[in-house]
Write a protein that holds these residues in place. Structure first.
Motif, PDB file in Angstrom:
ATOM      1  N   TYR A 119      -7.851  31.901  10.236  1.00  0.00           N
ATOM      2  CA  TYR A 119      -8.076  31.845  11.611  1.00  0.00           C
ATOM      3  C   TYR A 119      -7.413  32.963  12.572  1.00  0.00           C
ATOM      4  O   TYR A 119      -8.034  33.919  13.473  1.00  0.00           O
ATOM      5  CB  TYR A 119      -7.855  30.596  12.175  1.00  0.00           C
ATOM      6  CG  TYR A 119      -7.829  30.501  13.747  1.00  0.00           C
ATOM      7  CD1 TYR A 119      -8.904  30.197  14.418  1.00  0.00           C
ATOM      8  CD2 TYR A 119      -6.496  30.522  14.487  1.00  0.00           C
ATOM      9  CE1 TYR A 119      -9.326  29.996  15.626  1.00  0.00           C
ATOM     10  CE2 TYR A 119      -6.909  30.331  15.856  1.00  0.00           C
ATOM     11  CZ  TYR A 119      -8.032  30.214  16.371  1.00  0.00           C
ATOM     12  OH  TYR A 119      -8.134  30.100  17.866  1.00  0.00           O
ATOM     13  N   LYS A 176      -8.678  36.557  14.488  1.00  0.00           N
ATOM     14  CA  LYS A 176      -8.163  36.684  15.823  1.00  0.00           C
ATOM     15  C   LYS A 176      -7.776  38.155  15.892  1.00  0.00           C
ATOM     16  O   LYS A 176      -8.030  38.979  16.766  1.00  0.00           O
ATOM     17  CB  LYS A 176      -7.161  35.794  16.183  1.00  0.00           C
ATOM     18  CG  LYS A 176      -7.505  34.498  16.649  1.00  0.00           C
ATOM     19  CD  LYS A 176      -8.370  34.393  18.006  1.00  0.00           C
ATOM     20  CE  LYS A 176      -8.628  33.179  18.595  1.00  0.00           C
ATOM     21  NZ  LYS A 176      -9.107  32.857  20.162  1.00  0.00           N
ATOM     22  N   LYS A 204     -10.269  40.692  15.507  1.00  0.00           N
ATOM     23  CA  LYS A 204     -11.252  40.712  16.803  1.00  0.00           C
ATOM     24  C   LYS A 204     -10.380  41.743  17.877  1.00  0.00           C
ATOM     25  O   LYS A 204     -10.932  42.482  18.494  1.00  0.00           O
ATOM     26  CB  LYS A 204     -11.726  39.722  17.316  1.00  0.00           C
ATOM     27  CG  LYS A 204     -12.295  39.645  18.524  1.00  0.00           C
ATOM     28  CD  LYS A 204     -12.825  38.182  19.120  1.00  0.00           C
ATOM     29  CE  LYS A 204     -13.993  38.321  20.101  1.00  0.00           C
ATOM     30  NZ  LYS A 204     -14.610  37.132  20.532  1.00  0.00           N
ATOM     31  N   LYS A 221      -2.499  35.408  21.801  1.00  0.00           N
ATOM     32  CA  LYS A 221      -3.677  35.113  20.880  1.00  0.00           C
ATOM     33  C   LYS A 221      -3.284  35.201  19.533  1.00  0.00           C
ATOM     34  O   LYS A 221      -4.225  34.662  18.545  1.00  0.00           O
ATOM     35  CB  LYS A 221      -4.869  36.194  21.269  1.00  0.00           C
ATOM     36  CG  LYS A 221      -5.264  35.974  22.610  1.00  0.00           C
ATOM     37  CD  LYS A 221      -6.277  37.344  22.977  1.00  0.00           C
ATOM     38  CE  LYS A 221      -6.879  36.977  24.360  1.00  0.00           C
ATOM     39  NZ  LYS A 221      -7.783  38.035  24.684  1.00  0.00           N
ATOM     40  N   ILE A 222      -2.327  35.999  19.031  1.00  0.00           N
ATOM     41  CA  ILE A 222      -1.972  36.006  17.491  1.00  0.00           C
ATOM     42  C   ILE A 222      -0.785  35.442  17.330  1.00  0.00           C
ATOM     43  O   ILE A 222      -0.710  34.616  16.403  1.00  0.00           O
ATOM     44  CB  ILE A 222      -1.976  37.536  17.072  1.00  0.00           C
ATOM     45  CG1 ILE A 222      -3.352  37.855  17.202  1.00  0.00           C
ATOM     46  CG2 ILE A 222      -1.602  37.760  15.662  1.00  0.00           C
ATOM     47  CD1 ILE A 222      -3.563  39.727  17.063  1.00  0.00           C
ATOM     48  N   LYS A 257       0.155  31.602  17.439  1.00  0.00           N
ATOM     49  CA  LYS A 257      -0.658  31.024  16.466  1.00  0.00           C
ATOM     50  C   LYS A 257       0.249  31.180  15.279  1.00  0.00           C
ATOM     51  O   LYS A 257       0.319  30.139  14.527  1.00  0.00           O
ATOM     52  CB  LYS A 257      -2.042  31.444  16.248  1.00  0.00           C
ATOM     53  CG  LYS A 257      -2.970  31.603  17.500  1.00  0.00           C
ATOM     54  CD  LYS A 257      -3.175  30.176  18.216  1.00  0.00           C
ATOM     55  CE  LYS A 257      -4.201  30.122  19.379  1.00  0.00           C
ATOM     56  NZ  LYS A 257      -3.674  31.065  20.463  1.00  0.00           N
TER      57      LYS A 257
END
Length: 206
Positions: free
Chosen positions: A8, A12, A15, A31-32, A35
């Protein structure tokens, strides 16, 4: 919150990296990096963003861990090539917050830095490197093996990552005149040995 998988996080990153100029350090952080840190076992409730240090500088992420442990994370833009100045910057934050460990990252590359390695410069304090999207600086098996030593469990609970910091200090002080290829072979052999030894020690301690 759903369980975060490494695939996942990689998706991310892929992208965001399609349009790297459109992504700020804040985008990468939330966003990265967030996580990735959660995946490594750090508690999101203990994440602090853009705080100020004693020298009036701003860190990107500070993670409070049990027993007064801290991890400082410095985030750079995607495709940023790390410099000695970047390492010195993070080292300064680590010192200011009286911490031992820090991570320097651009979303794909992660450098684990230790500020308690005696007798070396901040530019040499990186003891491990992990790549989210594998390039060709290390083997895939080695890259996969290294990942767990960035985790909360291996840095702060088992303190196993400290062995790699000690090895980095030895490498810098004792192997400075060796060729890069010789150092890389020696490093690979020792990383495999340390990983195997640590697994045995952990099993025996149960």
């Amino acid at each position: 919150m759903f369980e975060i998988k490494l695939d996942y996080i990689i998706a991310k990153y892929n992208k965001i990296s399609e349009n790297p100029d459109d992504s700020s350090e804040d985008d990468i952080s939330h966003k990265i990096i967030d996580k990735f840190l959660i995946y490594l076992g750090y508690d999101e409730d203990n994440f602090h963003y853009e705080g100020i240090t004693n020298s009036k500088k701003f860190y990107d992420i500070l993670i409070d861990c049990p027993n007064n442990n801290k991890l400082i994370v410095e985030v750079k833009r995607i495709n940023h090539v790390f410099t000695d100045k970047d390492k010195a910057q993070l080292s300064g934050y680590i010192n200011d917050k009286k911490a031992e460990w820090g991570i320097l990252t651009n979303g794909n590359e992660y450098l684990l830095m230790n500020n308690l390695i005696s007798g070396i410069n901040s530019s040499d304090s990186c003891c491990l490197k992990y790549e989210l999207i594998k390039n060709y600086t290390t083997s895939s098996n080695m890259n996969d093996m290294i990942l767990k030593y960035f985790s909360y469990k291996y840095i702060f609970e088992k303190k196993a990552s400290r062995y790699f910091a000690e090895f980095q200090g030895f490498k810098v002080k004792s192997l400075s005149n060796s060729s890069k290829s010789s150092i890389k072979q020696y490093q690979s052999a020792n990383y495999n040995f340390l990983s195997t030894l640590l697994i045995l020690l952990i099993m025996l301690s149960r």
